[in-house]
Write an enzyme that holds these catalytic residues in place. Structure first.
Site, PDB file in Angstrom:
ATOM      1  CG  HIS A  10      -1.644   1.079   1.501  1.00 50.25           C
ATOM      2  ND1 HIS A  10      -2.998   1.265   1.069  1.00 50.25           N
ATOM      3  CD2 HIS A  10      -1.501   2.558   2.036  1.00 50.25           C
ATOM      4  CE1 HIS A  10      -3.438   2.595   1.240  1.00 50.25           C
ATOM      5  NE2 HIS A  10      -2.429   3.140   1.984  1.00 50.25           N
ATOM      6  CD  GLU A  11       2.345   3.521   3.858  1.00 48.29           C
ATOM      7  OE1 GLU A  11       2.315   4.395   3.242  1.00 48.29           O
ATOM      8  OE2 GLU A  11       1.293   3.103   4.446  1.00 48.29           O
ATOM      9  CG  HIS A  59       0.137   6.162  -0.781  1.00 47.41           C
ATOM     10  ND1 HIS A  59      -1.132   6.726  -1.286  1.00 47.41           N
ATOM     11  CD2 HIS A  59      -0.269   5.677   0.311  1.00 47.41           C
ATOM     12  CE1 HIS A  59      -1.945   6.468  -0.396  1.00 47.41           C
ATOM     13  NE2 HIS A  59      -1.467   5.882   0.795  1.00 47.41           N
ATOM     14  CD  GLU A  81      -5.058   6.667   1.837  1.00 45.81           C
ATOM     15  OE1 GLU A  81      -4.427   5.379   2.194  1.00 45.81           O
ATOM     16  OE2 GLU A  81      -4.269   7.601   1.714  1.00 45.81           O
TER      17      GLU A  81
HETATM   18 ZN   LIG Z   1      -2.360   5.482   2.276  1.00 46.83          ZN
END
Ligand SMILES: [Zn+2]
Length: 280
Positions: free
Chosen positions: A129-130, A133, A202
């Site tokens: 997830h990071e 981004h 997100e």
């Molecule tokens: Zn996030």
């Protein structure tokens, strides 16, 4: 007259910039990024160095090896710009159940999140997830949007407000209604533009992240378990991953919805020998 000229010049700049800076994220979404990546990355590098100099790092070699194993397995399956990013990771000895990333791939993991994640697949969910981004250049996109909406809000305030002016007899700047209209514009911008943008980022980081982990042979079903665990109402600390809610349920639903696709990628990866064995 002055405002009209401003608008025309601004319009021309915007059109030129759109042509020059349209890119596509790993989820296939077109985005507009006008900020300098190298400038953002330089700032991120400095901040990351300051964090490392000022916060205690985890020294336990087994923990370091475990996190590195998961991170390396993820990066090994990336391609293009994502693979060429200069990824760096620091594990901070802090109880915070969190992880974060800065432009250029500077990842901070806080020890608390290692307790919250029960196995390598759940940790891969967080790191994926990071990383998403960073590869989707969300910071650049947000900064671009902020700069553009700032300009729009300013124009709006100039057009609709009476404007402030400098009073030379008193040597002071007098406020017109422009200031309050600007304030209203900013509030609307925050509610109408920035918040949905965070939700979009997100959701996209969840989607791209699950693809990254599946490609590396981490089980995407564990993401759903982690998600349920994190959204447990008893958990008052909110990790970065959950910091902007399209509402917990809709995000969990999106995880479940993407699961068949992620599982197909995962099964193929496992068939091709991607079988990470990261032990904590
Ligand atoms: Zn996030």
């Amino acid at each position: 007259m002055k405002v009209a000229i401003l608008k025309r010049v601004g319009g021309l700049i915007a059109v030129a910039a759109v042509a020059a800076a349209c890119s596509t994220t790993d989820s296939g979404r077109k985005q507009l990024t006008l900020m300098s990546d190298s400038q953002l990355e330089l700032q991120a590098k400095e901040t990351f160095e300051q964090m490392r100099a000022n916060m205690p790092l985890v020294k336990d070699q087994k923990t370091i090896d475990y996190v590195a194993c998961v991170a390396n397995a993820l990066v090994a399956e990336m391609d293009g710009d994502a693979a060429n990013m200069y990824w760096e990771l620091a594990i901070f000895d802090q109880p915070t159940e969190n992880a974060m990333v800065m432009p250029g791939g500077k990842i901070s993991v806080f020890a608390g999140i290692l307790k919250l994640t029960k196995n390598q697949d759940q940790l891969a969910t967080v790191l994926g997830h990071e990383m998403a981004h960073a590869t989707a250049r969300h910071t650049n996109e947000r900064a671009t949007r902020a700069a553009m909406t700032d300009a729009v809000v300013e124009w709006g305030a100039l057009v609709f407000g009476s404007g402030g002016y400098y009073d030379p007899s008193r040597g002071i700047y007098r406020r017109g209604t422009t200031q309050s209209i600007y304030g209203m514009g900013k509030a609307l911008e925050d509610i109408g533009i920035n918040r949905p943008f965070s939700r979009l980022h997100e959701a996209e980081a969840d989607e791209i992240g699950s693809m990254y982990m599946a490609r590396a042979g981490f089980d995407p079903r564990e993401s759903v378990k982690l998600w349920k665990n994190m959204s447990d109402s008893n958990n008052t600390k909110i990790p970065e991953m959950m910091s902007t809610h399209p509402s917990d349920e809709s995000r969990l639903e999106a995880h479940v919805e993407h699961l068949p696709e992620a599982l197909a990628i995962y099964n193929e990866a496992r068939a091709n020998g991607r079988n990470p064995q990261c032990e904590r």
